[in-house]
Each structure stands twice: as structure tokens, then as C-alpha cells.
Scaffold this motif. Structure first.
Motif, PDB file in Angstrom:
ATOM      1  N   GLU A  25       0.814  -1.219   0.000  1.00 58.97           N
ATOM      2  CA  GLU A  25       0.000   0.000   0.000  1.00 58.97           C
ATOM      3  C   GLU A  25       0.849   1.272   0.000  1.00 58.97           C
ATOM      4  O   GLU A  25       0.344   2.335  -0.364  1.00 58.97           O
ATOM      5  CB  GLU A  25      -0.933   0.018   1.215  1.00 58.97           C
ATOM      6  CG  GLU A  25      -1.945  -1.097   1.221  1.00 58.97           C
ATOM      7  CD  GLU A  25      -2.920  -1.043   0.064  1.00 58.97           C
ATOM      8  OE1 GLU A  25      -3.309   0.062  -0.347  1.00 58.97           O
ATOM      9  OE2 GLU A  25      -3.267  -2.119  -0.441  1.00 58.97           O
ATOM     10  N   ARG A  26       2.119   1.158   0.446  1.00 64.91           N
ATOM     11  CA  ARG A  26       2.983   2.348   0.581  1.00 64.91           C
ATOM     12  C   ARG A  26       2.205   3.490   1.211  1.00 64.91           C
ATOM     13  O   ARG A  26       2.116   4.587   0.683  1.00 64.91           O
ATOM     14  CB  ARG A  26       3.582   2.769  -0.760  1.00 64.91           C
ATOM     15  CG  ARG A  26       4.465   1.757  -1.423  1.00 64.91           C
ATOM     16  CD  ARG A  26       5.624   1.209  -0.631  1.00 64.91           C
ATOM     17  NE  ARG A  26       6.400   2.209   0.099  1.00 64.91           N
ATOM     18  CZ  ARG A  26       7.193   1.921   1.121  1.00 64.91           C
ATOM     19  NH1 ARG A  26       7.322   0.683   1.546  1.00 64.91           N
ATOM     20  NH2 ARG A  26       7.848   2.869   1.732  1.00 64.91           N
ATOM     21  N   SER A  27       1.642   3.225   2.384  1.00 66.92           N
ATOM     22  CA  SER A  27       0.728   4.156   3.040  1.00 66.92           C
ATOM     23  C   SER A  27       1.184   4.443   4.465  1.00 66.92           C
ATOM     24  O   SER A  27       1.684   3.546   5.139  1.00 66.92           O
ATOM     25  CB  SER A  27      -0.674   3.538   3.068  1.00 66.92           C
ATOM     26  OG  SER A  27      -1.517   4.235   3.953  1.00 66.92           O
ATOM     27  N   PRO A  28       0.967   5.664   4.953  1.00 64.37           N
ATOM     28  CA  PRO A  28       1.271   5.974   6.349  1.00 64.37           C
ATOM     29  C   PRO A  28       0.191   5.491   7.323  1.00 64.37           C
ATOM     30  O   PRO A  28       0.386   5.580   8.532  1.00 64.37           O
ATOM     31  CB  PRO A  28       1.382   7.503   6.367  1.00 64.37           C
ATOM     32  CG  PRO A  28       0.547   7.957   5.227  1.00 64.37           C
ATOM     33  CD  PRO A  28       0.611   6.861   4.189  1.00 64.37           C
ATOM     34  N   THR A  29      -0.914   4.976   6.807  1.00 63.79           N
ATOM     35  CA  THR A  29      -2.014   4.573   7.696  1.00 63.79           C
ATOM     36  C   THR A  29      -2.477   3.135   7.507  1.00 63.79           C
ATOM     37  O   THR A  29      -3.402   2.695   8.191  1.00 63.79           O
ATOM     38  CB  THR A  29      -3.233   5.497   7.490  1.00 63.79           C
ATOM     39  OG1 THR A  29      -3.643   5.430   6.120  1.00 63.79           O
ATOM     40  CG2 THR A  29      -2.912   6.936   7.862  1.00 63.79           C
ATOM     41  N   PHE A  30      -1.853   2.398   6.606  1.00 63.08           N
ATOM     42  CA  PHE A  30      -2.338   1.051   6.305  1.00 63.08           C
ATOM     43  C   PHE A  30      -1.190   0.231   5.744  1.00 63.08           C
ATOM     44  O   PHE A  30      -0.315   0.750   5.074  1.00 63.08           O
ATOM     45  CB  PHE A  30      -3.476   1.139   5.279  1.00 63.08           C
ATOM     46  CG  PHE A  30      -4.133  -0.171   4.960  1.00 63.08           C
ATOM     47  CD1 PHE A  30      -4.965  -0.789   5.882  1.00 63.08           C
ATOM     48  CD2 PHE A  30      -3.923  -0.787   3.742  1.00 63.08           C
ATOM     49  CE1 PHE A  30      -5.587  -2.008   5.585  1.00 63.08           C
ATOM     50  CE2 PHE A  30      -4.526  -2.001   3.442  1.00 63.08           C
ATOM     51  CZ  PHE A  30      -5.356  -2.608   4.363  1.00 63.08           C
ATOM     52  N   TYR A  31      -1.210  -1.072   6.032  1.00 59.13           N
ATOM     53  CA  TYR A  31      -0.219  -1.943   5.399  1.00 59.13           C
ATOM     54  C   TYR A  31      -0.916  -3.178   4.848  1.00 59.13           C
ATOM     55  O   TYR A  31      -1.973  -3.595   5.320  1.00 59.13           O
ATOM     56  CB  TYR A  31       0.889  -2.359   6.382  1.00 59.13           C
ATOM     57  CG  TYR A  31       0.573  -3.593   7.192  1.00 59.13           C
ATOM     58  CD1 TYR A  31       1.036  -4.847   6.806  1.00 59.13           C
ATOM     59  CD2 TYR A  31      -0.210  -3.530   8.339  1.00 59.13           C
ATOM     60  CE1 TYR A  31       0.738  -5.981   7.536  1.00 59.13           C
ATOM     61  CE2 TYR A  31      -0.508  -4.650   9.081  1.00 59.13           C
ATOM     62  CZ  TYR A  31      -0.033  -5.882   8.671  1.00 59.13           C
ATOM     63  OH  TYR A  31      -0.325  -7.002   9.389  1.00 59.13           O
ATOM     64  N   ARG A  32      -0.297  -3.735   3.833  1.00 60.95           N
ATOM     65  CA  ARG A  32      -0.754  -4.995   3.246  1.00 60.95           C
ATOM     66  C   ARG A  32       0.455  -5.653   2.618  1.00 60.95           C
ATOM     67  O   ARG A  32       1.200  -5.021   1.884  1.00 60.95           O
ATOM     68  CB  ARG A  32      -1.832  -4.735   2.196  1.00 60.95           C
ATOM     69  CG  ARG A  32      -2.373  -6.013   1.527  1.00 60.95           C
ATOM     70  CD  ARG A  32      -3.478  -5.708   0.520  1.00 60.95           C
ATOM     71  NE  ARG A  32      -3.097  -4.740  -0.484  1.00 60.95           N
ATOM     72  CZ  ARG A  32      -2.417  -5.028  -1.593  1.00 60.95           C
ATOM     73  NH1 ARG A  32      -2.041  -6.263  -1.851  1.00 60.95           N
ATOM     74  NH2 ARG A  32      -2.113  -4.081  -2.463  1.00 60.95           N
ATOM     75  N   PHE A  33       0.666  -6.934   2.945  1.00 60.10           N
ATOM     76  CA  PHE A  33       1.737  -7.671   2.287  1.00 60.10           C
ATOM     77  C   PHE A  33       1.407  -7.789   0.806  1.00 60.10           C
ATOM     78  O   PHE A  33       0.243  -7.998   0.437  1.00 60.10           O
ATOM     79  CB  PHE A  33       1.869  -9.095   2.848  1.00 60.10           C
ATOM     80  CG  PHE A  33       2.350  -9.182   4.270  1.00 60.10           C
ATOM     81  CD1 PHE A  33       3.338  -8.348   4.767  1.00 60.10           C
ATOM     82  CD2 PHE A  33       1.817 -10.123   5.123  1.00 60.10           C
ATOM     83  CE1 PHE A  33       3.789  -8.450   6.067  1.00 60.10           C
ATOM     84  CE2 PHE A  33       2.255 -10.245   6.434  1.00 60.10           C
ATOM     85  CZ  PHE A  33       3.250  -9.407   6.904  1.00 60.10           C
ATOM     86  N   ASP A  34       2.409  -7.678  -0.034  1.00 57.78           N
ATOM     87  CA  ASP A  34       2.230  -7.980  -1.446  1.00 57.78           C
ATOM     88  C   ASP A  34       1.910  -9.473  -1.549  1.00 57.78           C
ATOM     89  O   ASP A  34       2.626 -10.313  -0.982  1.00 57.78           O
ATOM     90  CB  ASP A  34       3.524  -7.654  -2.209  1.00 57.78           C
ATOM     91  CG  ASP A  34       3.449  -8.087  -3.645  1.00 57.78           C
ATOM     92  OD1 ASP A  34       2.863  -7.350  -4.456  1.00 57.78           O
ATOM     93  OD2 ASP A  34       3.961  -9.187  -3.948  1.00 57.78           O
ATOM     94  N   SER A  35       0.842  -9.824  -2.250  1.00 63.00           N
ATOM     95  CA  SER A  35       0.378 -11.215  -2.255  1.00 63.00           C
ATOM     96  C   SER A  35       1.408 -12.183  -2.836  1.00 63.00           C
ATOM     97  O   SER A  35       1.575 -13.289  -2.318  1.00 63.00           O
ATOM     98  CB  SER A  35      -0.956 -11.341  -2.986  1.00 63.00           C
ATOM     99  OG  SER A  35      -0.832 -10.890  -4.313  1.00 63.00           O
TER     100      SER A  35
END
Length: 143
Positions: A47-57
Motif C-alpha cells: 500500500e505504501r501508506s502511512p495509515t495502512f499496510y498490506r503484504f504484497d500477495s
């Protein structure tokens, strides 16, 4: 209780600081059934986000397959919070799918102080646990 070597804590914190202001994420693998985190695996926040993350599948699939091949499991699943305390969000809780893992959160909101906390998250229930940082793991006892 999570028992973890200082060198691994330092790697997790360094990853969190390096990716700030975006959330950092990754895994620390260990021998299946050992509850001993030994192999630090930083991962990309898709997500490259300051408020959320998600592993690349695709990366997650590769990492989990490699752990399987090495008779390992994710002992620690970690990520950072960049502007809030190190406590799981509702999204973090909903994504927690490894009932045996320690979910570590690092807060990088303060430049001078780092919060490093660990939780067990099972079926939506969050339980904070003590973190014991050691210089090195004690050798396994041999009977």
C-alpha cells in the motif's frame, strides 16, 4: 510472553524507521512449534501508506512457501504505526489470521522514543503480552 533477541528487535525498529512515514511490515520466522523468532524477513508494504499496510500477495506466497520448505512458521508478524500508539487497529485485528503468531506493533510517531508492543490476536480478541528482550536465546536443554 514474547521472548526475542535484541538484534531482531533492532532490525524491526530500523525497518520501521527506514520506511517512515509509511508503515513498515514483515515477519520473523522460527522453527515450527518453537515459538522462537530467529529469521528476520522484512517485506514490502504493497500500500505504501502511512495509515495502512498490506503484504504484497506474491511476496507473501513466496515467503510462506519458503518458511514451509524450511519447517518454519511466522512466529512474529510485525508492522509499524507512524502517527498513533502501537495498538492494533480494527483493520489489523480483522487481518490477523495466524493464531499462533505474536503480532508486534512499533510506533514511530516520536523521533526520540519507540514503542514496541506485542499481542496475541485470535478470533478478533486482542491480548497484549509481555515482551522479554534477551541478548541471545538460551540453548535448548538436552535430556
Amino acid at each position: 510472553m514474547l521472548t526475542i533477541e535484541r538484534a531482531i528487535v533492532d532490525q524491526i525498529v530500523a525497518h520501521a524507521r527506514a520506511d517512515h512515514p509509511d508503515e513498515a511490515c514483515g515477519v520473523v520466522a522460527g522453527a515450527a512449534g518453537s515459538d522462537r523468532p530467529t529469521r528476520f524477513i522484512p517485506m514490502a508494504n504493497a500500500e505504501r501508506s502511512p495509515t495502512f499496510y498490506r503484504f504484497d500477495s506474491m511476496e507473501q506466497f513466496k515467503v510462506w512457501r519458503e518458511m514451509d520448505d524450511r519447517d518454519e512458521e511466522p512466529v512474529v508478524i510485525y508492522h509499524s504505526h507512524t502517527a498513533t500508539e502501537a495498538y492494533p487497529s480494527r483493520t489489523d485485528i480483522s487481518y490477523a489470521s495466524e493464531p499462533n503468531a505474536h503480532y508486534v506493533l512499533v510506533s514511530t510517531r516520536d523521533d526520540d522514543e519507540t514503542e514496541f508492543r506485542s499481542y496475541r490476536i485470535v478470533a478478533g480478541k486482542v491480548d497484549e503480552e509481555q515482551v522479554r528482550v534477551v541478548e541471545a536465546y538460551e540453548p535448548d536443554s538436552v535430556d
